[in-house]
Design an enzyme around this catalytic site. Structure first.
Site, PDB file in Angstrom:
ATOM      1  N   HIS A 306       0.850  -1.184   0.000  1.00 11.30           N
ATOM      2  CA  HIS A 306       0.000   0.000   0.000  1.00 11.30           C
ATOM      3  C   HIS A 306       0.887   1.237   0.000  1.00 11.30           C
ATOM      4  O   HIS A 306       1.937   1.238   0.634  1.00 11.30           O
ATOM      5  CB  HIS A 306      -0.919   0.014   1.231  1.00 11.30           C
ATOM      6  CG  HIS A 306      -2.070   0.942   1.065  1.00 11.30           C
ATOM      7  ND1 HIS A 306      -1.973   2.281   1.323  1.00 11.30           N
ATOM      8  CD2 HIS A 306      -3.328   0.718   0.627  1.00 11.30           C
ATOM      9  CE1 HIS A 306      -3.130   2.839   1.056  1.00 11.30           C
ATOM     10  NE2 HIS A 306      -3.972   1.924   0.621  1.00 11.30           N
ATOM     11  N   ASP A 363      -7.951  -5.283  -0.327  1.00  9.11           N
ATOM     12  CA  ASP A 363      -8.432  -6.118  -1.427  1.00  9.11           C
ATOM     13  C   ASP A 363      -8.085  -7.592  -1.268  1.00  9.11           C
ATOM     14  O   ASP A 363      -8.549  -8.425  -2.045  1.00  9.11           O
ATOM     15  CB  ASP A 363      -7.850  -5.617  -2.761  1.00  9.11           C
ATOM     16  CG  ASP A 363      -8.379  -4.245  -3.117  1.00  9.11           C
ATOM     17  OD1 ASP A 363      -9.588  -4.027  -2.933  1.00  9.11           O
ATOM     18  OD2 ASP A 363      -7.593  -3.395  -3.558  1.00  9.11           O
TER      19      ASP A 363
HETATM   20  N1  CMC Z   1       4.228  -7.571  -4.908  1.00 10.58           N
HETATM   21  C1  CMC Z   1       5.571  -7.561  -5.046  1.00 10.58           C
HETATM   22  N2  CMC Z   1       6.354  -6.472  -4.832  1.00 10.58           N
HETATM   23  C2  CMC Z   1       5.738  -5.338  -4.479  1.00 10.58           C
HETATM   24  C3  CMC Z   1       4.329  -5.265  -4.317  1.00 10.58           C
HETATM   25  C4  CMC Z   1       3.586  -6.437  -4.539  1.00 10.58           C
HETATM   26  N3  CMC Z   1       2.248  -6.433  -4.390  1.00 10.58           N
HETATM   27  N4  CMC Z   1       3.978  -4.015  -3.956  1.00 10.58           N
HETATM   28  C5  CMC Z   1       5.116  -3.311  -3.904  1.00 10.58           C
HETATM   29  N5  CMC Z   1       6.190  -4.122  -4.218  1.00 10.58           N
HETATM   30  C6  CMC Z   1       7.613  -3.743  -4.195  1.00 10.58           C
HETATM   31  C7  CMC Z   1       7.980  -2.919  -5.417  1.00 10.58           C
HETATM   32  O1  CMC Z   1       8.416  -3.749  -6.485  1.00 10.58           O
HETATM   33  C8  CMC Z   1       9.067  -2.037  -4.860  1.00 10.58           C
HETATM   34  O2  CMC Z   1      10.240  -2.833  -4.764  1.00 10.58           O
HETATM   35  P1  CMC Z   1      11.706  -2.143  -4.961  1.00 10.58           P
HETATM   36  O3  CMC Z   1      11.831  -1.150  -3.866  1.00 10.58           O
HETATM   37  O4  CMC Z   1      12.646  -3.279  -4.891  1.00 10.58           O
HETATM   38  O5  CMC Z   1      11.664  -1.508  -6.322  1.00 10.58           O
HETATM   39  C9  CMC Z   1       8.603  -1.742  -3.433  1.00 10.58           C
HETATM   40  O6  CMC Z   1       7.800  -2.883  -3.072  1.00 10.58           O
HETATM   41  C10 CMC Z   1       7.786  -0.465  -3.282  1.00 10.58           C
HETATM   42  O7  CMC Z   1       6.713  -0.521  -4.223  1.00 10.58           O
HETATM   43  P2  CMC Z   1       6.125   0.721  -4.990  1.00 10.58           P
HETATM   44  O8  CMC Z   1       5.475   0.242  -6.242  1.00 10.58           O
HETATM   45  O9  CMC Z   1       7.189   1.786  -5.105  1.00 10.58           O
HETATM   46  O10 CMC Z   1       5.053   1.220  -3.951  1.00 10.58           O
HETATM   47  P3  CMC Z   1       3.857   2.186  -4.268  1.00 10.58           P
HETATM   48  O11 CMC Z   1       3.546   2.865  -3.009  1.00 10.58           O
HETATM   49  O12 CMC Z   1       4.132   3.034  -5.474  1.00 10.58           O
HETATM   50  O13 CMC Z   1       2.681   1.168  -4.692  1.00 10.58           O
HETATM   51  C11 CMC Z   1       0.856  -0.302  -4.612  1.00 10.58           C
HETATM   52  C12 CMC Z   1       1.667   0.756  -3.863  1.00 10.58           C
HETATM   53  C13 CMC Z   1      -0.428  -0.604  -3.847  1.00 10.58           C
HETATM   54  C14 CMC Z   1       0.475   0.248  -6.001  1.00 10.58           C
HETATM   55  C15 CMC Z   1       1.696  -1.584  -4.759  1.00 10.58           C
HETATM   56  O14 CMC Z   1       2.025  -2.092  -3.487  1.00 10.58           O
HETATM   57  C16 CMC Z   1       1.018  -2.657  -5.605  1.00 10.58           C
HETATM   58  O15 CMC Z   1       1.129  -2.633  -6.834  1.00 10.58           O
HETATM   59  N6  CMC Z   1       0.297  -3.627  -4.965  1.00 10.58           N
HETATM   60  C17 CMC Z   1      -0.463  -4.631  -5.686  1.00 10.58           C
HETATM   61  C18 CMC Z   1      -1.783  -4.044  -6.160  1.00 10.58           C
HETATM   62  C19 CMC Z   1      -2.775  -3.855  -5.046  1.00 10.58           C
HETATM   63  O16 CMC Z   1      -2.990  -4.746  -4.222  1.00 10.58           O
HETATM   64  N7  CMC Z   1      -3.419  -2.680  -5.034  1.00 10.58           N
HETATM   65  C20 CMC Z   1      -4.466  -2.367  -4.057  1.00 10.58           C
HETATM   66  C21 CMC Z   1      -4.065  -1.239  -3.157  1.00 10.58           C
HETATM   67  S1  CMC Z   1      -5.115  -1.088  -1.708  1.00 10.58           S
HETATM   68  C22 CMC Z   1      -6.677  -0.690  -2.278  1.00 10.58           C
HETATM   69  C23 CMC Z   1      -6.753   0.587  -3.007  1.00 10.58           C
HETATM   70  O17 CMC Z   1      -6.348   1.635  -2.495  1.00 10.58           O
HETATM   71  O18 CMC Z   1      -7.269   0.568  -4.108  1.00 10.58           O
END
Ligand code: CMC
Length: 425
Positions: A306, A363
């Site tokens: 998140h 989710d």
């Molecule tokens: N699986 C594997 N690795 C992950 C995941 C995941 N679900 N989420 C984040 N990471 C890793 C990412 O690759 C990065 O690694 P590194 O630092 O080595 O490059 C690190 O964790 C930080 O991730 P980020 O993408 O920079 O984090 P963000 O804050 O931009 O993204 C997020 C947040 C929710 C988009 C992301 O965690 C994600 O894609 N999760 C899966 C989709 C999901 O479940 N979304 C629902 C969010 S909650 C409900 C809502 O608000 O809609």
């Protein structure tokens, strides 16, 4: 003395006020930055930027706290119903019994959708994703409600809120009825909001539709947990679109589109599809964990991570408990629940997930409950949208009432410098 922040550019110092929220969060107010220095800030994804001040929802991602208008999400999920929470979010206070009854009556009064909307629905192929249809239908409502809301007129604003709450629920269920080829249902004025949702979705003219209180209670809880989440992607979209003084339906329609993406609300459908795939492939959770960690593989563990919660998502805790209870009460034995638990346990022990503070989000378990309630997978994100609707409305209303300026970020241009026009030969 109030705090300030000093910025030094080329040896010259500039001072900016620091503002404090009611929970002591601090923000440097840079609204004079460009005037004073000629420079702007850049923050892709707005990871460090506040777009507004807001009195609606408080969230502390480090401590795993979520509150609507000061009330803990755990308290609301246990003691309130979805319409009470909607009223609280939109109007700022919990309704009295009389106010709640009036709110329900007024929503019912406005739930009828113009019959011409059916012609628009007929234009979509049955295979269309319900979120695409919902965004289009919400936008189409502007054609039947062309008058823009005068936000300074309390009565008019209240009516617009009731219209949106009533009609959105109906068209959300019509996206499903259309895909099934079923006749479109109407809001039943003898039933409550959540009961109506199930009725609109599943009641058939050929047989009476019986609804268990387990189902309505579970849905009430799920809608409450989704009802607002401060400046997330879809809510920021609603505020941004509304900041040009576009109407409520147009702004909400944009919010639906923003919610659809798999990184946001679309994740609930993606989670269930992922769990089903793991199940069909023999339940090897380790394999999928390894894929999620592999930087050469685009796969992410859906329902994990998140932007704001770096400890745990308090909604996920409540939903996990509810998933156990609902499946137990309904006597549903779903192997997917076991796979989800196994995957969660393995991820929470894994160094990759620990180092990045990746925990299950809202989710991760919600789809398992929806599935147990008979909601089809491609309707999951529509469920999220129904739950999020009062939050979108509350944020839109606050933005307009605070007379926020039009949202218009700047950029740093990295394209070509001026060049002379020459037709390519
Ligand atoms: N699986 C594997 N690795 C992950 C995941 C995941 N679900 N989420 C984040 N990471 C890793 C990412 O690759 C990065 O690694 P590194 O630092 O080595 O490059 C690190 O964790 C930080 O991730 P980020 O993408 O920079 O984090 P963000 O804050 O931009 O993204 C997020 C947040 C929710 C988009 C992301 O965690 C994600 O894609 N999760 C899966 C989709 C999901 O479940 N979304 C629902 C969010 S909650 C409900 C809502 O608000 O809609």
């Amino acid at each position: 003395m109030s705090k300030t922040a000093i910025l030094e550019i080329d040896g010259k110092k500039y001072e900016f006020p620091v503002i404090k929220g009611s929970e002591n969060e601090e923000a440097i107010n840079i609204n004079k930055l460009r005037d004073l220095t000629g420079a702007i800030t850049i923050d892709p994804g707005y990871k460090n930027s506040g777009s507004c001040t807001s009195g609606i929802t408080f969230l502390d991602g480090e401590l795993g706290i979520l509150r609507y208008r000061g009330y803990a999400i755990e308290d609301l999920a246990d003691n309130a119903n979805f319409l009470e929470v909607s009223y609280l979010l939109i109007f700022g206070e919990l309704p009295t019994a009389a106010q709640l009854q009036q709110f329900e009556t007024d929503i019912r009064k406005h739930s009828l959708v113009n019959e011409e909307m059916k012609g628009i629905i007929d234009g979509f192929p049955k295979t269309a994703h319900p979120m695409g249809v919902l965004a289009a239908l919400t936008s189409a409502l502007t054609a039947f409600n062309p008058k823009s809301v005068n936000v300074e007129n309390e009565k008019e604003l209240y009516q617009a809120v009731c219209k949106t709450m009533g009609k959105f629920l109906v068209i959300a269920t019509w996206t499903y009825r259309k895909s099934m080829g079923y006749p479109l249902n109407y809001y039943d004025n003898t039933k409550g909001y959540v009961e109506n949702f199930m009725n609109l979705m599943f009641a058939l003219p050929t047989e009476p539709y019986k609804l268990s209180s387990v189902v309505t209670e579970a849905l009430d809880k799920l809608f409450i947990l989704h009802a607002d989440h401060e400046q997330n992607c879809s809510t920021s979209t609603v505020r941004m679109v509304g900041s040009s003084h576009a109407g409520l339906f147009a702004s909400i329609s944009a919010g639906v589109s923003a919610l659809w993406g798999p990184l946001h609300g679309g994740a609930n459908q993606a989670v269930l599809e992922m769990l089903e795939e793991i199940h069909q492939n023999g339940g090897d959770t380790e394999k999928y964990l390894a894929k999620a960690k592999d930087k050469n593989d685009p796969f992410r563990l859906m329902g994990f991570g998140h932007r704001v919660y770096k400890n745990f998502d308090p909604r996920a805790k409540i939903i996990k408990k509810a998933a156990n209870e609902v499946l137990g009460t309904l006597g549903v034995d779903d192997p997917i629940l076991e796979i989800a638990k196994k995957l969660e346990a393995a991820a929470l022990e894994d160094e990759y997930f620990k180092a990045r503070n990746l925990y299950p989000n809202v989710d991760f378990y919600s789809g398992i409950i929806y599935r147990a309630l008979g909601i089809p997978t491609d309707m999951f994100t529509v469920m999220f949208a129904i739950g999020r609707l009062p939050g979108w409305i509350a944020q839109w209303k606050e933005m307009r009432e605070n007379k926020e300026p039009i949202g218009r970020p700047r950029q740093v241009y990295t394209g070509s410098p001026l060049r002379e026009f020459k037709k390519p030969v």
